[in-house]
Design a protein around this motif. Structure first.
Motif, PDB file in Angstrom:
ATOM      1  N   PHE A   1       0.828  -1.211   0.000  1.00 52.52           N
ATOM      2  CA  PHE A   1       0.000   0.000   0.000  1.00 52.52           C
ATOM      3  C   PHE A   1       0.859   1.256   0.000  1.00 52.52           C
ATOM      4  CE2 PHE A   1      -3.383  -2.887   0.919  1.00 52.52           C
ATOM      5  CZ  PHE A   1      -4.533  -2.243   0.493  1.00 52.52           C
ATOM      6  N   LEU A   2       1.969   1.220   0.713  1.00 45.85           N
ATOM      7  CA  LEU A   2       2.847   2.392   0.761  1.00 45.85           C
ATOM      8  C   LEU A   2       3.510   2.640  -0.602  1.00 45.85           C
ATOM      9  CD1 LEU A   2       4.510   1.854   4.248  1.00 45.85           C
ATOM     10  CD2 LEU A   2       2.842   3.618   3.635  1.00 45.85           C
ATOM     11  N   ILE A   3       3.894   1.568  -1.276  1.00 42.05           N
ATOM     12  CA  ILE A   3       4.503   1.710  -2.602  1.00 42.05           C
ATOM     13  C   ILE A   3       3.520   2.366  -3.565  1.00 42.05           C
ATOM     14  CG2 ILE A   3       5.342   0.424  -4.609  1.00 42.05           C
ATOM     15  CD1 ILE A   3       6.400  -1.680  -2.525  1.00 42.05           C
ATOM     16  N   VAL A   4       2.276   1.878  -3.569  1.00 43.53           N
ATOM     17  CA  VAL A   4       1.266   2.436  -4.473  1.00 43.53           C
ATOM     18  C   VAL A   4       0.954   3.877  -4.092  1.00 43.53           C
ATOM     19  CG1 VAL A   4      -1.080   2.200  -5.377  1.00 43.53           C
ATOM     20  CG2 VAL A   4       0.284   0.153  -4.910  1.00 43.53           C
ATOM     21  N   TRP A   5       0.782   4.124  -2.798  1.00 43.93           N
ATOM     22  CA  TRP A   5       0.534   5.501  -2.334  1.00 43.93           C
ATOM     23  C   TRP A   5       1.621   6.437  -2.816  1.00 43.93           C
ATOM     24  CZ3 TRP A   5       4.160   7.569   1.248  1.00 43.93           C
ATOM     25  CH2 TRP A   5       3.907   8.901   1.604  1.00 43.93           C
ATOM     26  N   ASP A   6       2.857   5.990  -2.749  1.00 46.20           N
ATOM     27  CA  ASP A   6       3.993   6.842  -3.090  1.00 46.20           C
ATOM     28  C   ASP A   6       4.000   7.193  -4.572  1.00 46.20           C
ATOM     29  OD1 ASP A   6       6.697   8.008  -2.466  1.00 46.20           O
ATOM     30  OD2 ASP A   6       7.297   6.482  -3.914  1.00 46.20           O
ATOM     31  N   TYR A   7       3.768   6.203  -5.461  1.00 47.78           N
ATOM     32  CA  TYR A   7       3.859   6.571  -6.877  1.00 47.78           C
ATOM     33  C   TYR A   7       2.610   7.300  -7.366  1.00 47.78           C
ATOM     34  CZ  TYR A   7       1.785   1.920  -8.286  1.00 47.78           C
ATOM     35  OH  TYR A   7       1.007   0.805  -8.482  1.00 47.78           O
ATOM     36  N   VAL A   8       1.470   7.098  -6.705  1.00 49.02           N
ATOM     37  CA  VAL A   8       0.293   7.903  -7.032  1.00 49.02           C
ATOM     38  C   VAL A   8       0.508   9.350  -6.579  1.00 49.02           C
ATOM     39  CG1 VAL A   8      -2.158   8.272  -6.538  1.00 49.02           C
ATOM     40  CG2 VAL A   8      -1.323   5.970  -7.055  1.00 49.02           C
TER      41      VAL A   8
ATOM     42  N   GLY B   1     -10.272   5.653  -9.658  1.00 46.32           N
ATOM     43  CA  GLY B   1     -10.161   4.304  -9.115  1.00 46.32           C
ATOM     44  C   GLY B   1     -10.431   3.303 -10.212  1.00 46.32           C
ATOM     45  N   ARG B   2     -10.110   2.059  -9.926  1.00 43.01           N
ATOM     46  CA  ARG B   2     -10.303   1.010 -10.929  1.00 43.01           C
ATOM     47  C   ARG B   2     -10.398  -0.319 -10.188  1.00 43.01           C
ATOM     48  NH1 ARG B   2      -8.414   0.370 -16.495  1.00 43.01           N
ATOM     49  NH2 ARG B   2      -8.276  -1.853 -16.981  1.00 43.01           N
ATOM     50  N   GLY B   3     -11.349  -1.143 -10.602  1.00 42.14           N
ATOM     51  CA  GLY B   3     -11.464  -2.462  -9.998  1.00 42.14           C
ATOM     52  C   GLY B   3     -11.930  -2.402  -8.562  1.00 42.14           C
ATOM     53  N   SER B   4     -11.673  -3.482  -7.835  1.00 44.17           N
ATOM     54  CA  SER B   4     -12.197  -3.608  -6.472  1.00 44.17           C
ATOM     55  C   SER B   4     -11.464  -2.747  -5.463  1.00 44.17           C
ATOM     56  CB  SER B   4     -12.149  -5.078  -6.041  1.00 44.17           C
ATOM     57  OG  SER B   4     -10.836  -5.576  -6.164  1.00 44.17           O
ATOM     58  N   ALA B   5     -10.317  -2.148  -5.840  1.00 41.73           N
ATOM     59  CA  ALA B   5      -9.569  -1.303  -4.910  1.00 41.73           C
ATOM     60  C   ALA B   5     -10.391  -0.112  -4.438  1.00 41.73           C
ATOM     61  CB  ALA B   5      -8.276  -0.819  -5.558  1.00 41.73           C
ATOM     62  N   ALA B   6     -11.373   0.311  -5.250  1.00 37.43           N
ATOM     63  CA  ALA B   6     -12.224   1.433  -4.840  1.00 37.43           C
ATOM     64  C   ALA B   6     -13.076   1.083  -3.633  1.00 37.43           C
ATOM     65  CB  ALA B   6     -13.118   1.868  -6.002  1.00 37.43           C
ATOM     66  N   GLY B   7     -13.125  -0.189  -3.258  1.00 39.60           N
ATOM     67  CA  GLY B   7     -13.868  -0.593  -2.068  1.00 39.60           C
ATOM     68  C   GLY B   7     -13.078  -0.499  -0.781  1.00 39.60           C
TER      69      GLY B   7
ATOM     70  N   GLY C   1      -6.286 -13.864  -0.967  1.00 42.08           N
ATOM     71  CA  GLY C   1      -6.051 -13.255  -2.285  1.00 42.08           C
ATOM     72  C   GLY C   1      -5.021 -12.152  -2.179  1.00 42.08           C
ATOM     73  N   LEU C   2      -4.441 -11.817  -3.309  1.00 44.60           N
ATOM     74  CA  LEU C   2      -3.459 -10.745  -3.350  1.00 44.60           C
ATOM     75  C   LEU C   2      -4.163  -9.425  -3.638  1.00 44.60           C
ATOM     76  CD1 LEU C   2      -0.685 -12.464  -5.481  1.00 44.60           C
ATOM     77  CD2 LEU C   2      -0.778 -12.234  -3.002  1.00 44.60           C
ATOM     78  N   PRO C   3      -3.679  -8.341  -3.065  1.00 44.74           N
ATOM     79  CA  PRO C   3      -4.274  -7.042  -3.417  1.00 44.74           C
ATOM     80  C   PRO C   3      -3.973  -6.729  -4.871  1.00 44.74           C
ATOM     81  CG  PRO C   3      -2.251  -6.735  -2.146  1.00 44.74           C
ATOM     82  CD  PRO C   3      -2.528  -8.207  -2.154  1.00 44.74           C
ATOM     83  N   ASP C   4      -4.902  -6.093  -5.525  1.00 42.83           N
ATOM     84  CA  ASP C   4      -4.745  -5.799  -6.943  1.00 42.83           C
ATOM     85  C   ASP C   4      -5.192  -4.357  -7.180  1.00 42.83           C
ATOM     86  OD1 ASP C   4      -4.327  -6.006  -9.622  1.00 42.83           O
ATOM     87  OD2 ASP C   4      -6.094  -7.220 -10.046  1.00 42.83           O
ATOM     88  N   ILE C   5      -4.276  -3.434  -6.925  1.00 44.74           N
ATOM     89  CA  ILE C   5      -4.591  -2.016  -7.091  1.00 44.74           C
ATOM     90  C   ILE C   5      -4.092  -1.583  -8.469  1.00 44.74           C
ATOM     91  CG2 ILE C   5      -4.393   0.304  -6.153  1.00 44.74           C
ATOM     92  CD1 ILE C   5      -3.766  -0.864  -3.456  1.00 44.74           C
ATOM     93  N   ASP C   6      -4.985  -1.590  -9.422  1.00 42.96           N
ATOM     94  CA  ASP C   6      -4.652  -1.114 -10.765  1.00 42.96           C
ATOM     95  C   ASP C   6      -4.919   0.389 -10.819  1.00 42.96           C
ATOM     96  OD1 ASP C   6      -4.270  -3.776 -11.283  1.00 42.96           O
ATOM     97  OD2 ASP C   6      -6.169  -4.044 -12.327  1.00 42.96           O
ATOM     98  N   ILE C   7      -3.955   1.124 -11.330  1.00 42.86           N
ATOM     99  CA  ILE C   7      -4.077   2.585 -11.370  1.00 42.86           C
ATOM    100  C   ILE C   7      -4.054   3.076 -12.813  1.00 42.86           C
ATOM    101  CG2 ILE C   7      -3.115   4.776 -10.569  1.00 42.86           C
ATOM    102  CD1 ILE C   7      -3.962   3.067  -8.273  1.00 42.86           C
ATOM    103  N   ASP C   8      -5.015   3.954 -13.139  1.00 43.18           N
ATOM    104  CA  ASP C   8      -5.048   4.595 -14.453  1.00 43.18           C
ATOM    105  C   ASP C   8      -4.317   5.939 -14.381  1.00 43.18           C
ATOM    106  OD1 ASP C   8      -6.666   2.707 -15.859  1.00 43.18           O
ATOM    107  OD2 ASP C   8      -8.419   3.467 -14.796  1.00 43.18           O
ATOM    108  N   PHE C   9      -3.388   6.141 -15.320  1.00 38.78           N
ATOM    109  CA  PHE C   9      -2.707   7.430 -15.467  1.00 38.78           C
ATOM    110  C   PHE C   9      -2.977   7.953 -16.882  1.00 38.78           C
ATOM    111  CE2 PHE C   9      -0.197   4.929 -12.479  1.00 38.78           C
ATOM    112  CZ  PHE C   9      -0.044   5.803 -11.418  1.00 38.78           C
TER     113      PHE C   9
END
Length: 1014
Positions: A303-310, A323-329, A360-368
């Motif tokens: 989560f910290l890695i994703v937070w940092d690059y976003v 948001g994208r996919g189930s991460a918006a939940g 399951g593994l977290p799957d945070i897909d990010i649209d740029f």
């Protein structure tokens, strides 16, 4: 009985073998082979091969073919892993070669020697030209077990056998012929792929039939037997090195505080910022729960890695999707600003995203925004280092279209015929030879004409041809990449994995998807245009979600260019739905898919109160009321299981997943518990069973609400901008399709329908994208053919430095040595870019040489990229203004831009020939007309055979207002096939109908008017 060969190349040795892994396994089963080897010059296929062998109870032998240099001499070796240590030595060796010397595929022995000493069996393949015992002796001295060093005997070095026998025991001489196809019957096809690879003609290929599996020389049986002993020593082992948690990159936290504490602190800060200091207890409870689950599953760093690059992207003005996919939940995602959707406000479930009960593994897909996505990847590269960040490899396989073009080249078949064959293959049949050939008159004709081309075509289809890069996936590892998986050279200095994305999770690697989304680039450009043109600072995340103009636009179906809402079917639903809130868009995007579509009419009727809302049980009302009693979302299935059977949401998600996958074993186990708990919860057995049946049906195609809300919000944002800033919206759409003439034409027509004026490109309004001035949209110079970025930038610098161009002479003086030549000048003239000089386009173009001659007279000095002139040296010639011929100018403008701008030939013909009242514009066609006349141009035509084996045609046609699909049945096509050609202008009478919610027509009568450009 066939023996197992070791030196086997598979199709992953790109264009060097016909042996696909699928065929390899089939061959092994057919011939009762219990051991199989792979020995490519890379490791692309190793994991797939290893997995297939294990599934089929075959022992996999993993090898690597290496070309190395020792004492300035080149040698070929086969390296085979004896155990897991040996496998990871192969990974290091392959990575070292592929990451640095992929193209030449050679390496100095000293660079990889440290990985030779243990865990490998090594076969040296001398040739009579390079035999030197020093290499063999040197390797013997370095190996912990010298018995693991072998000399390879093969079809090409039999003369060395006597020499081999003098220096090594016979059990260390092993048969090691290179295998690239199964039987001699495959040889011709093998020569074809070699000709494709080497870019030679088939007739010039000098290969000999020397690499078939079934070619066995009985005189050397002793050395075949040594293969069995060789294989017996090889252990079974796993290719994975640790779990996802072991291999996941550790985020560098400030002051070395734990990732858990840092994540918690960031979330608390985010909660206070978004919700204030007095926070509702439900947010605190949800946050505590999510953080506990994330920590328990070991994903704090993730989560910290994703937070940092976003955060990096947002700080650097790179637009990120909501948001994208189930991460918006996830509330944690929202508080970290990874998503912008409040999951509690929209009733989104965390367990749909990260479920502790199914690990399951977290799957945070990010649209740029797609034009700046690479900046984010480069940030990761800079932050974590070259050995810890990798793109993911993909493989481009040979389809029918490509194979036909390749084979046409090696057999010297004319390019126009190759083009006809390739175009005759339907997209859906590109990887299916039999389907492509079925009822295909064009291919049947050429099969008879060029039988040698089609004879082995089937063997080429599906072979990997070259590598590519996965559009979104990135791997981040804590250890050096090459200690876990093989890597290869990538681009921009970033490595690629050698294994494709399908296998990375099994190997303990977590893929992160950083996606480029065109619509975010469009959105960014619109907001920039609003800021520069209207001096308004627009914050897209703060726009009202109840804007009446936006919903009115959607309700009337004005959806072109709007993310996910512009398909004809979706537009039709929106018109019927008459949306008046965001939830209507969410429901529309979720229902408009195969399966759920059947519920759309009932959904709309209930929304409009034209049908009663009913429930199996009134207690389901709170869950199903927002969707009028119809299950639309996967989350509703989970909530019903929680309500009815007291399932935890985590267990409800397991049930939802099992139902979606139709996993009978899990469903049977859970149904018993569901029924028992429902009865305890005061539901009758009958009602409980009906509820079970209901959720089982809808779980199979219920949509992920988290994803639907996030993407619907993006669609709403686009619709808001279109409704409130139409010129900026259209300008951004157009900027995004520069070079796509069809879409440009569509969007220009849409702009005109919205009463926006389209202004030709202008030399004194130099722009690289479409710009707005009031209700005017100005074309950029870059839309003109032949005007590339280099010349455009010189125009821009000259304009910004020395001001507007005063006249035609000033233009030449300032640009003649900077890219202005006869061709670029012609394009500028006939595109309208020089109309500001108040001369006809014909006059300007016809006087090109006159002006160049004038330059020669006034030239004082010529430097590399400029002229020094003295205009007093000669008088400017007077240019006689010649009127333009309108038809000629229209077509020249089309030639320069790729679309019609100032006028349209059909509009010109319509007015000149008096067809205005005799024909209908395509945009005005209605089904109620029954039949009508159109003046159209044929854009594309597809000829097929009908059920009576007679030719008929489907035509894509257009006029100045839009496009329509027409059908010419066999009788019409037979009578008018000469007129039915691409580019022809026709007057047609048609009978109107519909197909896939779009109006189309059947041609009754045809009159040929002319041809485009004539």
């Amino acid at each position: 009985m066939l023996i197992t060969h070791l030196n086997v190349r598979t199709s992953y040795s790109l264009l060097s073998s016909l042996i696909t892994l699928e065929n390899y396994l089939s061959f092994a089963k057919k011939n009762n082979l219990k051991n199989l080897a792979i020995c490519d010059n890379n490791m692309f296929g190793v994991y797939e091969f290893h997995t297939l062998c294990q599934k089929n109870n075959i022992k996999p032998i993993v090898g690597l073919n290496v070309n190395l240099i020792y004492n300035n001499q080149s040698y070929n070796l086969n390296l085979f892993a004896v155990n897991q240590k040996g496998y990871f030595n192969l990974v290091e060796i392959s990575s070292t070669i592929m990451a640095n010397n992929e193209k030449i595929n050679k390496i100095e022995l000293v660079d990889i020697l440290q990985y030779f000493t243990t865990g490998l069996k090594i076969i040296v393949n001398y040739t009579s030209d390079n035999y030197d015992q020093q290499l063999f002796t040197f390797l013997q001295s370095k190996l912990e077990n010298p018995n693991n060093l072998y000399l390879g005997l093969n079809n090409n070095n039999l003369s060395l056998l006597e020499t081999f026998q003098k220096i090594i025991p016979s059990d260390q001489i092993i048969w090691n012929n290179k295998i690239q196809y199964f039987t001699s019957d495959n040889f011709a096809a093998f020569k074809m792929i070699d000709a494709i690879k080497t870019q030679t003609l088939f007739k010039d290929n000098r290969l000999t039939d020397n690499y078939a599996w079934t070619d066995v020389i009985k005189d050397y049986a002793l050395y075949f037997e040594n293969i069995t002993k060789f294989i017996a020593d090889i252990e079974q082992y796993s290719l994975a090195k640790g779990t996802v948690i072991d291999n996941l990159l550790q985020f560098p936290t400030p002051e070395n505080i734990s990732a858990r504490e840092y994540l918690k602190a960031l979330c608390k800060k985010g909660l206070e910022f978004k919700k204030g200091k007095m926070v509702a207890q439900k947010y605190l409870d949800r946050l505590f729960y999510e953080l506990e689950v994330i920590n328990k599953m070991g994903f704090n760093d993730y989560f910290l890695i994703v937070w940092d690059y976003v955060a990096f992207a947002k700080k650097n003005n790179i637009y990120v999707g909501p948001g994208r996919g189930s991460a918006a939940g996830s509330l944690v995602s929202y508080l970290l600003d990874i998503t912008t959707i409040d999951p509690l406000e929209y009733n989104l479930l965390f367990e749909r995203f990260l479920n502790p009960e199914r690990n399951g593994l977290p799957d945070i897909d990010i649209d740029f925004q797609d034009d700046k996505r690479e900046m984010v990847v480069e940030y990761l590269f800079e932050k974590y280092g070259v050995d810890h960040v990798a793109h993911i490899v993909t493989f481009q396989t040979i389809g029918m279209k490509m194979a036909l073009r390749d084979l046409s080249r090696i057999f010297e078949i004319p390019l126009d015929e190759a083009d006809k064959m390739s175009k005759a293959v339907k997209i859906e049949a590109n990887f299916d030879y039999d389907l492509a050939m079925q009822s295909n008159n064009v291919l049947s004709f050429f099969q008879k004409k060029y039988p040698q081309l089609f004879l082995y075509l089937k063997e080429l289809v599906g072979l990997p041809r070259q590598t590519g890069t996965h559009a979104a996936g990135v791997i981040l590892t804590n250890q050096r990449l090459q200690t876990i998986i093989p890597i290869k050279e990538g681009y921009n200095g970033i490595f690629q994995t050698q294994y494709s994305m399908n296998y990375l999770e099994d190997l303990g690697l977590l893929k992160m998807d950083l996606l480029g989304l065109r619509n975010l680039t469009i959105l960014h450009n619109i907001i920039d245009e609003v800021g520069t043109g209207l001096q308004q600072k627009l914050a897209i995340e703060k726009i009202p979600l109840n804007d009446e103009k936006t919903f009115a636009l959607l309700a009337k179906g004005d959806t072109k260019g709007i993310f996910q809402l512009e398909s004809p079917g979706m537009t039709k639903v929106l018109i019927e739905m008459q949306p008046d809130k965001l939830e209507d868009i969410v429901a529309t995007s979720s229902l408009y898919r195969p399966g759920p579509q059947e519920n759309i009419p009932l959904f709309i009727q209930r929304k409009k109160k034209q049908a009663p809302i009913t429930y199996l049980d009134q207690r389901l009302g709170d869950i199903l009321a927002p969707t009028y009693g119809i299950i639309v979302y996967q989350e509703q299935v989970m909530l019903i299981a929680q309500l009815v059977a007291n399932f935890s949401l985590a267990k409800a998600d397991v049930l939802r997943r099992a139902m979606g996958k139709k996993d009978a074993t899990i469903m049977n186990e859970m149904q018993t518990e569901f029924m028992q708990e429902a009865v305890k919860n005061n539901y009758t057995l009958t009602i409980a069973q009906e509820i079970w049946n209901l959720i089982a049906k809808f779980a199979a195609y219920g949509f992920n609400r988290s994803h639907a809300v996030a993407y619907s919000l993006l669609g709403y944002q686009m619709a808001y901008l279109k409704a409130n800033y139409p010129s900026q919206f259209l300008a951004s759409l157009l900027s995004n399709v520069i070079g796509d003439e069809v879409k440009t034409t569509d969007y220009l027509a849409l702009a005109r329908q919205n009463n926006l004026k389209i202004v030709a490109p202008a030399i004194n309004f130099p722009a690289d994208r479409y710009r707005t001035v009031g209700a005017n949209i100005h074309l950029p110079l870059l839309v003109i053919k032949q005007i590339g970025y280099a010349f455009f930038n010189k125009i821009l610098v000259e304009f910004n430095t020395n001001g507007p161009f005063k006249d035609i002479y000033d233009l030449f003086i300032r640009l003649y040595k900077k890219g202005l030549n006869r061709k670029t000048y012609e394009m500028l003239v006939f595109s309208g870019a020089l109309d500001c000089f108040k001369l006809s386009r014909t006059t300007m173009f016809n006087n090109y040489q006159t002006i160049v001659n004038y330059l020669e007279l006034i030239k004082v000095e010529e430097q590399r990229e400029s002229l020094i002139v003295d205009q007093t040296l000669a008088e400017q010639p007077t240019l006689v203004n010649v009127p333009d011929d309108e038809v000629f100018i229209i077509e020249k403008e089309y030639e320069c831009l790729g679309f019609y701008l100032s006028n349209h030939p059909l509009k010109y013909i319509r007015e000149k020939e008096g067809y205005q009242n005799k024909t209908t514009l395509i945009k005005n066609v209605t089904l109620a007309q029954g039949t009508t006349n159109l003046l159209i141009t044929i854009r594309r035509i597809r000829v097929i055979s009908d059920k009576n084996n007679k030719q008929m045609a489907f035509l894509d046609c257009y006029d100045e207002s839009g496009e329509i699909s027409l059908t010419a049945f066999a009788g019409t096509y037979q009578d008018h096939h000469e007129a039915l050609q691409e580019g022809n202008i026709l007057l047609v009478n048609i009978r109107l109908g519909t197909y896939q919610d779009k109006i189309n027509g059947i041609i009754n009568r045809i009159k040929l008017i002319g041809k485009q450009g004539e």
